[in-house]
Design a protein around this motif. Structure first.
Motif, short mmCIF file in Angstrom:
data_model
loop_
_atom_site.label_atom_id
_atom_site.label_comp_id
_atom_site.label_asym_id
_atom_site.label_seq_id
_atom_site.Cartn_x
_atom_site.Cartn_y
_atom_site.Cartn_z
N PHE A 1 0.87 -1.18 0.00
CA PHE A 1 0.00 0.00 0.00
C PHE A 1 0.91 1.24 0.00
O PHE A 1 0.75 2.15 0.81
N GLY A 2 1.86 1.25 -0.90
CA GLY A 2 2.94 2.25 -0.86
C GLY A 2 2.52 3.67 -1.13
O GLY A 2 3.21 4.60 -0.70
N GLY A 3 1.43 3.90 -1.85
CA GLY A 3 1.05 5.28 -2.14
C GLY A 3 2.12 5.97 -2.98
O GLY A 3 2.49 5.52 -4.06
N THR A 4 2.67 7.06 -2.46
CA THR A 4 3.74 7.77 -3.18
C THR A 4 5.09 7.07 -3.06
O THR A 4 6.05 7.49 -3.69
N SER A 5 5.18 6.05 -2.22
CA SER A 5 6.38 5.21 -2.10
C SER A 5 7.63 6.00 -1.73
O SER A 5 8.73 5.73 -2.22
N MET A 6 7.47 6.97 -0.83
CA MET A 6 8.60 7.82 -0.46
C MET A 6 9.72 7.03 0.19
O MET A 6 10.90 7.33 -0.02
N VAL A 7 9.39 6.03 1.00
CA VAL A 7 10.44 5.24 1.64
C VAL A 7 11.26 4.50 0.59
O VAL A 7 12.50 4.46 0.66
N SER A 8 10.60 3.94 -0.40
CA SER A 8 11.31 3.23 -1.46
C SER A 8 12.20 4.18 -2.25
O SER A 8 13.34 3.85 -2.60
N ILE A 9 11.68 5.37 -2.53
CA ILE A 9 12.46 6.36 -3.30
C ILE A 9 13.72 6.76 -2.54
O ILE A 9 14.83 6.75 -3.10
N GLN A 10 13.56 7.12 -1.28
CA GLN A 10 14.72 7.53 -0.49
C GLN A 10 15.69 6.37 -0.28
O GLN A 10 16.91 6.55 -0.30
N ALA A 11 15.15 5.17 -0.05
CA ALA A 11 16.00 4.01 0.19
C ALA A 11 16.88 3.72 -1.01
O ALA A 11 18.07 3.38 -0.86
N ALA A 12 16.33 3.86 -2.21
CA ALA A 12 17.11 3.56 -3.42
C ALA A 12 18.05 4.70 -3.79
O ALA A 12 19.20 4.47 -4.16
N ARG A 13 17.58 5.93 -3.66
CA ARG A 13 18.38 7.08 -4.11
C ARG A 13 19.48 7.47 -3.14
O ARG A 13 20.59 7.83 -3.56
N HIS A 14 19.18 7.43 -1.85
CA HIS A 14 20.10 8.02 -0.88
C HIS A 14 20.72 7.02 0.10
O HIS A 14 21.68 7.37 0.80
N TRP A 15 20.18 5.81 0.19
CA TRP A 15 20.68 4.88 1.18
C TRP A 15 21.27 3.62 0.58
O TRP A 15 21.76 2.75 1.31
N GLY A 16 21.23 3.49 -0.72
CA GLY A 16 21.85 2.35 -1.39
C GLY A 16 21.24 1.01 -1.04
O GLY A 16 21.93 -0.02 -1.09
N LEU A 17 19.95 0.99 -0.73
CA LEU A 17 19.30 -0.25 -0.34
C LEU A 17 18.69 -0.95 -1.56
O LEU A 17 18.38 -0.32 -2.58
N ARG A 18 18.54 -2.25 -1.45
CA ARG A 18 17.91 -3.05 -2.50
C ARG A 18 16.40 -2.94 -2.31
O ARG A 18 15.85 -3.48 -1.35
N VAL A 19 15.76 -2.26 -3.22
CA VAL A 19 14.35 -1.92 -3.05
C VAL A 19 13.51 -2.62 -4.11
O VAL A 19 13.85 -2.63 -5.29
N MET A 20 12.39 -3.20 -3.68
CA MET A 20 11.45 -3.81 -4.60
C MET A 20 10.42 -2.80 -5.07
O MET A 20 10.19 -1.78 -4.42
N PHE B 1 8.43 15.45 11.42
CA PHE B 1 9.14 14.94 10.25
C PHE B 1 8.97 15.86 9.04
O PHE B 1 9.33 15.48 7.92
N GLY B 2 8.39 17.03 9.27
CA GLY B 2 8.28 18.01 8.19
C GLY B 2 7.06 17.87 7.31
O GLY B 2 7.05 18.38 6.18
N MET B 3 6.00 17.23 7.79
CA MET B 3 4.78 17.12 6.99
C MET B 3 4.07 18.48 6.97
O MET B 3 3.78 19.06 8.01
N ARG B 4 3.80 18.98 5.77
CA ARG B 4 3.20 20.30 5.61
C ARG B 4 1.92 20.24 4.79
O ARG B 4 1.74 19.37 3.93
N SER C 1 -1.71 14.63 3.95
CA SER C 1 -1.28 13.98 5.19
C SER C 1 -1.04 12.49 5.01
O SER C 1 -0.49 11.84 5.91
N ALA C 2 -1.44 11.95 3.88
CA ALA C 2 -1.20 10.52 3.60
C ALA C 2 0.14 10.29 2.93
O ALA C 2 0.53 9.13 2.71
N GLN C 3 0.86 11.37 2.61
CA GLN C 3 2.14 11.25 1.92
C GLN C 3 3.29 11.41 2.92
O GLN C 3 3.37 12.41 3.63
N TYR C 4 4.17 10.44 2.96
CA TYR C 4 5.30 10.50 3.88
C TYR C 4 6.29 11.58 3.44
O TYR C 4 6.68 11.63 2.28
#
Length: 289
Positions: A72-91, A209-212, A257-260
């Protein structure tokens, strides 16, 4: 003691034998014995700590093909940050946006089977909160609770899916994390109550966490986290300090508010790496003992 050449006992007062071993005084003997016992006790304690850490460590007993999967990723912000900035293997996130409809029973069963194949180390479940929100209960469906109940029944399978994912992650030796509004009625449902009783939980205010909102001010959306590892809830346990203005979570701000926020995704990714470092500790350390 006796002379080495067998000519009788040694005269320890003889200057020729100065520096030879002598019988220990009782006080010195007690101190040495005490020191030896303390050293042995410290050694045993250290070995117990190492053994305990090794038992809790996952390497090399478990293997994972991916680091992060959002359901239920929605905008998938965790996946985006994990792949772009943390070098994680993201599905690829699992969501209706990518054509996977988890309202369908066969799709849910498919996902649970595939998790055994994909073996992600962490699954983040962001199950829908719309029919469970306090706004629906107190405003939108105030005069029609039966209609709201029907909507909640339609989303009940998502709660069971969340529990099943947690159970599967634990069985595989991985981790799971889920979030929903702290005041949502879903928190009282048996499936979520089961997770709250078995795992770690905390609440946080998303403004930290900066939610605006649409007007640029912070949104004080309060959510509850449930996680299989305490490090996640420790990192996410941030409450509003009350030193800034908020916009109301209503209208267009409800969707926002549903977007991380990226900061929240970064906290989750960093904490995940901390968990991995702790659990894989033995792969680096055990060989030294």
């Amino acid at each position: 003691g006796e002379r080495a050449d067998g000519r009788g006992p040694v005269d320890l007062q003889d200057p020729l034998y100065e520096g030879l071993p002598q019988r220990l005084k009782s006080g010195v003997k007690k101190r040495l014995t005490h020191s030896a016992r303390r050293a042995l006790q410290n050694s045993r304690s250290a070995r117990e700590i190492v053994a305990d850490k090794a038992a809790k460590s996952r390497w090399p007993k478990k293997s994972f093909n991916y680091d992060v999967l959002e359901v239920f990723g929605g905008t998938s912000m965790v996946s985006i940050q994990a792949a772009r900035h943390w070098g994680l293997r993201v599905m690829q996130p699992i969501d209706i946006r990518v054509g996977i409809d988890l309202r369908k029973r066969r799709e849910r069963r498919w996902l649970l089977r595939k998790l055994d194949v994909w073996r992600p180390r962490m699954v983040l479940v962001e199950y829908p909160c719309t029919p469970w929100s306090i706004l629906q209960r107190n405003v939108n469906f105030l005069d029609d609770p039966e209609a709201l109940h029907r909507l909640q029944l339609a989303d009940k399978p998502f709660l069971k899916l969340t529990k099943d994912i947690f159970d599967g992650q634990v069985r595989r030796g991985g981790h799971a994390l889920t979030e929903n509004p702290a005041t949502a009625d879903s928190q009282k449902e048996p499936e979520i109550q089961n997770l709250r009783q078995r795992f770690y939980e905390t609440t946080s205010c998303m403004c930290r966490f900066g939610m605006r909102g649409r007007g640029g001010k912070l949104l004080r959306k309060r959510v509850r986290w449930i996680a299989t590892h305490k490090k996640f809830v420790e990192a996410l346990d941030l409450q509003c300090r009350g030193d800034h203005e908020h916009e109301k979570v209503e209208g267009q701000n409800t969707a926002l508010s549903a977007q991380y926020p990226p900061k929240l995704a970064d906290v989750i990714c960093k904490t995940y790496l901390d968990v991995v470092s702790e659990e894989d500790w033995s792969s680096l350390q055990l060989g030294t003992f």
